[in-house]
Design a protein around this motif. Structure first.
Motif, PDB file in Angstrom:
ATOM      1  N   ALA A  31     -27.550  18.410 -20.427  1.00 18.12           N
ATOM      2  CA  ALA A  31     -26.210  18.434 -21.011  1.00 18.12           C
ATOM      3  C   ALA A  31     -25.310  19.426 -20.280  1.00 18.12           C
ATOM      4  CB  ALA A  31     -26.298  18.774 -22.497  1.00 18.12           C
ATOM      5  N   VAL A  32     -25.832  20.621 -19.989  1.00 19.02           N
ATOM      6  CA  VAL A  32     -25.048  21.639 -19.287  1.00 19.02           C
ATOM      7  C   VAL A  32     -24.669  21.147 -17.893  1.00 19.02           C
ATOM      8  CG1 VAL A  32     -25.176  23.932 -18.223  1.00 19.02           C
ATOM      9  CG2 VAL A  32     -25.953  23.600 -20.575  1.00 19.02           C
ATOM     10  N   PHE A  33     -25.623  20.556 -17.183  1.00 22.93           N
ATOM     11  CA  PHE A  33     -25.363  20.053 -15.841  1.00 22.93           C
ATOM     12  C   PHE A  33     -24.264  18.988 -15.854  1.00 22.93           C
ATOM     13  CE2 PHE A  33     -25.962  17.153 -12.316  1.00 22.93           C
ATOM     14  CZ  PHE A  33     -26.176  18.002 -11.242  1.00 22.93           C
ATOM     15  N   THR A  34     -24.351  18.050 -16.789  1.00 24.30           N
ATOM     16  CA  THR A  34     -23.372  16.955 -16.863  1.00 24.30           C
ATOM     17  C   THR A  34     -21.991  17.481 -17.227  1.00 24.30           C
ATOM     18  OG1 THR A  34     -25.159  15.461 -17.525  1.00 24.30           O
ATOM     19  CG2 THR A  34     -22.913  14.702 -17.904  1.00 24.30           C
ATOM     20  N   ALA A  35     -21.919  18.385 -18.217  1.00 25.42           N
ATOM     21  CA  ALA A  35     -20.630  18.945 -18.616  1.00 25.42           C
ATOM     22  C   ALA A  35     -20.025  19.779 -17.487  1.00 25.42           C
ATOM     23  CB  ALA A  35     -20.800  19.799 -19.874  1.00 25.42           C
ATOM     24  N   ALA A  36     -20.853  20.559 -16.803  1.00 23.93           N
ATOM     25  CA  ALA A  36     -20.357  21.378 -15.706  1.00 23.93           C
ATOM     26  C   ALA A  36     -19.881  20.522 -14.543  1.00 23.93           C
ATOM     27  CB  ALA A  36     -21.444  22.354 -15.236  1.00 23.93           C
ATOM     28  N   SER A  37     -20.471  19.346 -14.358  1.00 21.75           N
ATOM     29  CA  SER A  37     -20.000  18.432 -13.311  1.00 21.75           C
ATOM     30  C   SER A  37     -18.561  18.009 -13.574  1.00 21.75           C
ATOM     31  CB  SER A  37     -20.911  17.199 -13.231  1.00 21.75           C
ATOM     32  OG  SER A  37     -22.203  17.552 -12.823  1.00 21.75           O
ATOM     33  N   VAL A  38     -18.241  17.753 -14.845  1.00 23.12           N
ATOM     34  CA  VAL A  38     -16.857  17.419 -15.212  1.00 23.12           C
ATOM     35  C   VAL A  38     -15.939  18.597 -14.896  1.00 23.12           C
ATOM     36  CG1 VAL A  38     -15.311  16.826 -17.116  1.00 23.12           C
ATOM     37  CG2 VAL A  38     -17.594  15.816 -17.015  1.00 23.12           C
ATOM     38  N   LEU A  39     -16.376  19.800 -15.289  1.00 20.76           N
ATOM     39  CA  LEU A  39     -15.559  20.989 -15.049  1.00 20.76           C
ATOM     40  C   LEU A  39     -15.344  21.232 -13.557  1.00 20.76           C
ATOM     41  CD1 LEU A  39     -17.091  23.391 -17.732  1.00 20.76           C
ATOM     42  CD2 LEU A  39     -14.904  22.162 -17.841  1.00 20.76           C
ATOM     43  N   CYS A  40     -16.380  21.007 -12.757  1.00 20.96           N
ATOM     44  CA  CYS A  40     -16.230  21.164 -11.301  1.00 20.96           C
ATOM     45  C   CYS A  40     -15.173  20.215 -10.756  1.00 20.96           C
ATOM     46  CB  CYS A  40     -17.566  20.918 -10.599  1.00 20.96           C
ATOM     47  SG  CYS A  40     -18.785  22.230 -10.797  1.00 20.96           S
ATOM     48  N   GLY A  41     -15.201  18.980 -11.209  1.00 22.40           N
ATOM     49  CA  GLY A  41     -14.222  18.005 -10.738  1.00 22.40           C
ATOM     50  C   GLY A  41     -12.802  18.318 -11.171  1.00 22.40           C
ATOM     51  N   LEU A  42     -12.654  19.036 -12.301  1.00 22.95           N
ATOM     52  CA  LEU A  42     -11.330  19.379 -12.821  1.00 22.95           C
ATOM     53  C   LEU A  42     -10.853  20.760 -12.389  1.00 22.95           C
ATOM     54  CD1 LEU A  42     -11.769  18.077 -16.498  1.00 22.95           C
ATOM     55  CD2 LEU A  42     -10.565  16.928 -14.615  1.00 22.95           C
ATOM     56  N   ALA A  43     -11.680  21.502 -11.650  1.00 19.78           N
ATOM     57  CA  ALA A  43     -11.352  22.880 -11.289  1.00 19.78           C
ATOM     58  C   ALA A  43     -10.014  22.960 -10.559  1.00 19.78           C
ATOM     59  CB  ALA A  43     -12.458  23.475 -10.430  1.00 19.78           C
ATOM     60  N   ALA A  44      -9.156  23.875 -11.040  1.00 15.02           N
ATOM     61  CA  ALA A  44      -7.822  24.019 -10.463  1.00 15.02           C
ATOM     62  C   ALA A  44      -7.748  25.103  -9.405  1.00 15.02           C
ATOM     63  CB  ALA A  44      -6.818  24.318 -11.574  1.00 15.02           C
ATOM     64  N   SER A  45      -8.802  25.885  -9.268  1.00 14.78           N
ATOM     65  CA  SER A  45      -8.808  26.953  -8.259  1.00 14.78           C
ATOM     66  C   SER A  45     -10.211  27.093  -7.698  1.00 14.78           C
ATOM     67  CB  SER A  45      -8.354  28.280  -8.871  1.00 14.78           C
ATOM     68  OG  SER A  45      -9.330  28.771  -9.769  1.00 14.78           O
ATOM     69  N   ILE A  46     -10.311  27.730  -6.555  1.00 12.04           N
ATOM     70  CA  ILE A  46     -11.611  27.910  -5.917  1.00 12.04           C
ATOM     71  C   ILE A  46     -12.495  28.833  -6.758  1.00 12.04           C
ATOM     72  CG2 ILE A  46     -10.761  29.774  -4.443  1.00 12.04           C
ATOM     73  CD1 ILE A  46     -13.552  27.202  -3.676  1.00 12.04           C
TER      74      ILE A  46
END
Length: 197
Positions: free
Chosen positions: A90-105
């Protein structure tokens, strides 16, 4: 060798479904270790940062996994392998979404660390779960399939990453994890037995 009394109480009927669930998690975690390498130049241009900084997108993931593996394995022994494995998925999948939405490095690097925490939970406990759900005479075969998943993940990461970046943008290398992660999490939740701590 499993004692006769224990062998009689273990249900091996779902072993192949568990292998698919664990194999999916291992494939995702290892692909994400190498898939970003081909995306680094594109990310650097998008974020307008230096190559020294953008390298942390890959390094943060790998260093986190290397650091936490032993501790997570012990955590699974204490709290239950299935619980920690599912949490990791669950953490891996949710973090994948966050990585794709990241607005800064900076945010992307933080989210990659979180993603690596989930990936570590899956990788550290995958082999242990397979040993528990396969009978002793078939454990070598199960672990062999797990090794194959690791190899396939490492090899296909750059290829898949290159295809996704050429067709879409760098965000796609993270978003592609989401549907696979959801299916894998559902399968793991349904098939992995509640192994005692």
């Amino acid at each position: 060798m499993v004692p006769p009394a224990e062998a009689e109480t273990v249900d091996y009927s779902r072993k192949w479904y568990v292998l698919v669930a664990v194999g999916t998690s291992i494939l995702l975690a290892t692909i994400d270790g190498s898939i970003v390498n081909v995306a680094l130049p594109t990310m650097r241009a998008d974020f307008g940062t230096s190559f020294n900084v953008i390298q942390w997108v890959a390094l943060a993931y790998l260093l986190t996994m290397a650091t936490l593996t032993l501790g997570v394995g012990r955590l699974g022994d204490v709290l239950g392998k299935k619980r920690i494995f599912l949490l990791g998925f669950a953490v891996f999948t949710a973090a994948s979404v966050l990585c794709g939405l990241a607005a800064s490095i900076e945010l992307l690097i933080v989210f990659r660390v979180i993603q690596a925490v989930g990936g570590t939970m899956m990788l550290a406990l995958g082999a242990s779960i397979l040993v528990d759900v396969f009978p002793p005479r078939e454990r070598g075969k199960a672990l062999g399939w797990m090794g194959t998943a690791v190899s396939v993940g490492v090899i296909t990461g750059p290829v898949v990453g290159g295809l996704l970046i050429s067709a879409f943008d760098w965000q796609a290398i993270f978003f592609v994890n989401v549907p696979i992660g959801i299916i894998g999490l559902w399968l793991a939740a349904r098939t992995i037995p509640d192994l005692p701590p």
